[in-house]
Design a protein around this motif. Sequence first.
Motif, PDB file in Angstrom:
ATOM      1  N   ALA A  80      25.689 -11.319 155.358  1.00 21.56           N
ATOM      2  CA  ALA A  80      25.576 -10.827 153.973  1.00 21.56           C
ATOM      3  C   ALA A  80      24.111 -10.836 153.543  1.00 21.56           C
ATOM      4  O   ALA A  80      23.393 -11.809 153.738  1.00 21.56           O
ATOM      5  N   SER A  81      23.667  -9.755 152.936  1.00 23.16           N
ATOM      6  CA  SER A  81      22.266  -9.644 152.497  1.00 23.16           C
ATOM      7  C   SER A  81      22.074 -10.317 151.142  1.00 23.16           C
ATOM      8  O   SER A  81      23.027 -10.565 150.399  1.00 23.16           O
ATOM      9  N   ASP A  82      20.803 -10.572 150.817  1.00 27.18           N
ATOM     10  CA  ASP A  82      20.483 -11.138 149.500  1.00 27.18           C
ATOM     11  C   ASP A  82      20.904 -10.189 148.388  1.00 27.18           C
ATOM     12  O   ASP A  82      21.380 -10.617 147.339  1.00 27.18           O
ATOM     13  N   ALA A  83      20.749  -8.886 148.608  1.00 30.94           N
ATOM     14  CA  ALA A  83      21.141  -7.899 147.594  1.00 30.94           C
ATOM     15  C   ALA A  83      22.647  -7.953 147.339  1.00 30.94           C
ATOM     16  O   ALA A  83      23.096  -7.845 146.194  1.00 30.94           O
ATOM     17  N   ASN A  95      24.038 -15.275 134.510  1.00 28.55           N
ATOM     18  CA  ASN A  95      23.650 -14.493 133.338  1.00 28.55           C
ATOM     19  C   ASN A  95      22.183 -14.730 133.031  1.00 28.55           C
ATOM     20  O   ASN A  95      21.772 -15.865 132.793  1.00 28.55           O
ATOM     21  N   ILE A  96      21.412 -13.678 133.026  1.00 31.02           N
ATOM     22  CA  ILE A  96      19.991 -13.744 132.696  1.00 31.02           C
ATOM     23  C   ILE A  96      19.865 -13.404 131.212  1.00 31.02           C
ATOM     24  O   ILE A  96      20.338 -12.353 130.783  1.00 31.02           O
ATOM     25  N   PRO A  98      18.609 -11.950 127.706  1.00 31.97           N
ATOM     26  CA  PRO A  98      17.885 -10.699 127.422  1.00 31.97           C
ATOM     27  C   PRO A  98      16.382 -10.939 127.310  1.00 31.97           C
ATOM     28  O   PRO A  98      15.936 -11.910 126.701  1.00 31.97           O
ATOM     29  N   GLY A  99      15.602 -10.070 127.936  1.00 31.04           N
ATOM     30  CA  GLY A  99      14.148 -10.181 127.888  1.00 31.04           C
ATOM     31  C   GLY A  99      13.563 -11.161 128.891  1.00 31.04           C
ATOM     32  O   GLY A  99      12.342 -11.308 128.965  1.00 31.04           O
ATOM     33  N   LYS A 100      14.381 -11.857 129.648  1.00 28.50           N
ATOM     34  CA  LYS A 100      13.920 -12.820 130.650  1.00 28.50           C
ATOM     35  C   LYS A 100      14.156 -12.244 132.039  1.00 28.50           C
ATOM     36  O   LYS A 100      14.897 -11.294 132.222  1.00 28.50           O
ATOM     37  N   TYR A 101      13.512 -12.831 133.057  1.00 31.76           N
ATOM     38  CA  TYR A 101      13.683 -12.344 134.415  1.00 31.76           C
ATOM     39  C   TYR A 101      13.417 -13.462 135.413  1.00 31.76           C
ATOM     40  O   TYR A 101      12.875 -14.512 135.076  1.00 31.76           O
ATOM     41  N   LEU A 102      13.819 -13.216 136.657  1.00 32.58           N
ATOM     42  CA  LEU A 102      13.592 -14.124 137.768  1.00 32.58           C
ATOM     43  C   LEU A 102      12.606 -13.490 138.739  1.00 32.58           C
ATOM     44  O   LEU A 102      12.564 -12.268 138.883  1.00 32.58           O
ATOM     45  N   LEU A 103      11.828 -14.306 139.419  1.00 29.44           N
ATOM     46  CA  LEU A 103      10.958 -13.833 140.476  1.00 29.44           C
ATOM     47  C   LEU A 103      11.769 -13.772 141.764  1.00 29.44           C
ATOM     48  O   LEU A 103      12.522 -14.700 142.066  1.00 29.44           O
ATOM     49  N   ALA A 104      11.638 -12.699 142.515  1.00 23.37           N
ATOM     50  CA  ALA A 104      12.428 -12.510 143.733  1.00 23.37           C
ATOM     51  C   ALA A 104      11.585 -11.834 144.802  1.00 23.37           C
ATOM     52  O   ALA A 104      10.505 -11.305 144.517  1.00 23.37           O
ATOM     53  N   ASP A 105      12.088 -11.836 146.031  1.00 21.82           N
ATOM     54  CA  ASP A 105      11.382 -11.147 147.108  1.00 21.82           C
ATOM     55  C   ASP A 105      11.938  -9.735 147.274  1.00 21.82           C
ATOM     56  O   ASP A 105      12.827  -9.311 146.538  1.00 21.82           O
ATOM     57  N   GLY A 107      13.933  -8.465 149.250  1.00 17.64           N
ATOM     58  CA  GLY A 107      15.312  -8.322 149.688  1.00 17.64           C
ATOM     59  C   GLY A 107      16.277  -8.071 148.549  1.00 17.64           C
ATOM     60  O   GLY A 107      17.463  -7.836 148.766  1.00 17.64           O
ATOM     61  N   PHE A 108      15.785  -8.104 147.336  1.00 19.35           N
ATOM     62  CA  PHE A 108      16.615  -7.920 146.147  1.00 19.35           C
ATOM     63  C   PHE A 108      16.396  -6.533 145.562  1.00 19.35           C
ATOM     64  O   PHE A 108      15.345  -5.925 145.767  1.00 19.35           O
ATOM     65  N   PRO A 109      17.363  -6.037 144.794  1.00 26.61           N
ATOM     66  CA  PRO A 109      17.209  -4.700 144.206  1.00 26.61           C
ATOM     67  C   PRO A 109      16.231  -4.703 143.037  1.00 26.61           C
ATOM     68  O   PRO A 109      15.989  -5.736 142.411  1.00 26.61           O
ATOM     69  N   SER A 110      15.691  -3.552 142.752  1.00 24.71           N
ATOM     70  CA  SER A 110      14.814  -3.386 141.599  1.00 24.71           C
ATOM     71  C   SER A 110      15.674  -3.234 140.348  1.00 24.71           C
ATOM     72  O   SER A 110      16.486  -2.320 140.256  1.00 24.71           O
ATOM     73  N   CYS A 111      15.517  -4.168 139.404  1.00 26.65           N
ATOM     74  CA  CYS A 111      16.255  -4.108 138.140  1.00 26.65           C
ATOM     75  C   CYS A 111      15.490  -4.906 137.091  1.00 26.65           C
ATOM     76  O   CYS A 111      14.527  -5.614 137.413  1.00 26.65           O
ATOM     77  N   LYS A 112      15.892  -4.809 135.833  1.00 26.00           N
ATOM     78  CA  LYS A 112      15.137  -5.443 134.755  1.00 26.00           C
ATOM     79  C   LYS A 112      15.241  -6.966 134.764  1.00 26.00           C
ATOM     80  O   LYS A 112      14.423  -7.643 134.152  1.00 26.00           O
ATOM     81  N   GLU A 113      16.222  -7.530 135.476  1.00 32.34           N
ATOM     82  CA  GLU A 113      16.387  -8.978 135.522  1.00 32.34           C
ATOM     83  C   GLU A 113      15.590  -9.631 136.639  1.00 32.34           C
ATOM     84  O   GLU A 113      15.537 -10.848 136.733  1.00 32.34           O
TER      85      GLU A 113
END
Length: 134
Positions: A80-83, A95-96, A98-105, A107-113
């Motif tokens: 299973a992939s990270d995505a 649940n992220i 609103p207006g906040k985000y996580l740092l990722a590598d 292997g993850f999709p491009s999205c506002k979170e």
Amino acid sequence: MRFPTEDTPVSSQIRDNPKRWPYFKDAIGAIDGSHIHAYPPSFSRHLYYNRKGFISQNCLFVCDFDLNFTFALTGWEGSASDARLWGVARNDGLNIPPGKYLLADSGFPSCKELLIPYRGVRYHLAEWGRASVR
């Protein structure tokens, strides 16, 4: 484990570092998958082979900047992939605010979170080249 909310104060790791403030003021942590060796039953072993060729389970973890785990999704096959785990986690209680985000590598999709690196860009090569001179 307790996930940050909209009212959670900005980590001192961000707030007190001029290289990070104000650029990462809305970041609430980092997310990544981790492959942990596994010993599944023989009939399902083929599902647990990861891309590096060993048998594992893929686990998804979120940590805040104080190095506390705030979310964990465990037990997925090594294939299973990270995505894929990201999509499952979003439906499973991650649940992220609103207006906040996580740092990722990447292997993850491009999205506002998620804040991921640009694809195809090689970061920090100049700094790594100078590291041997120091």
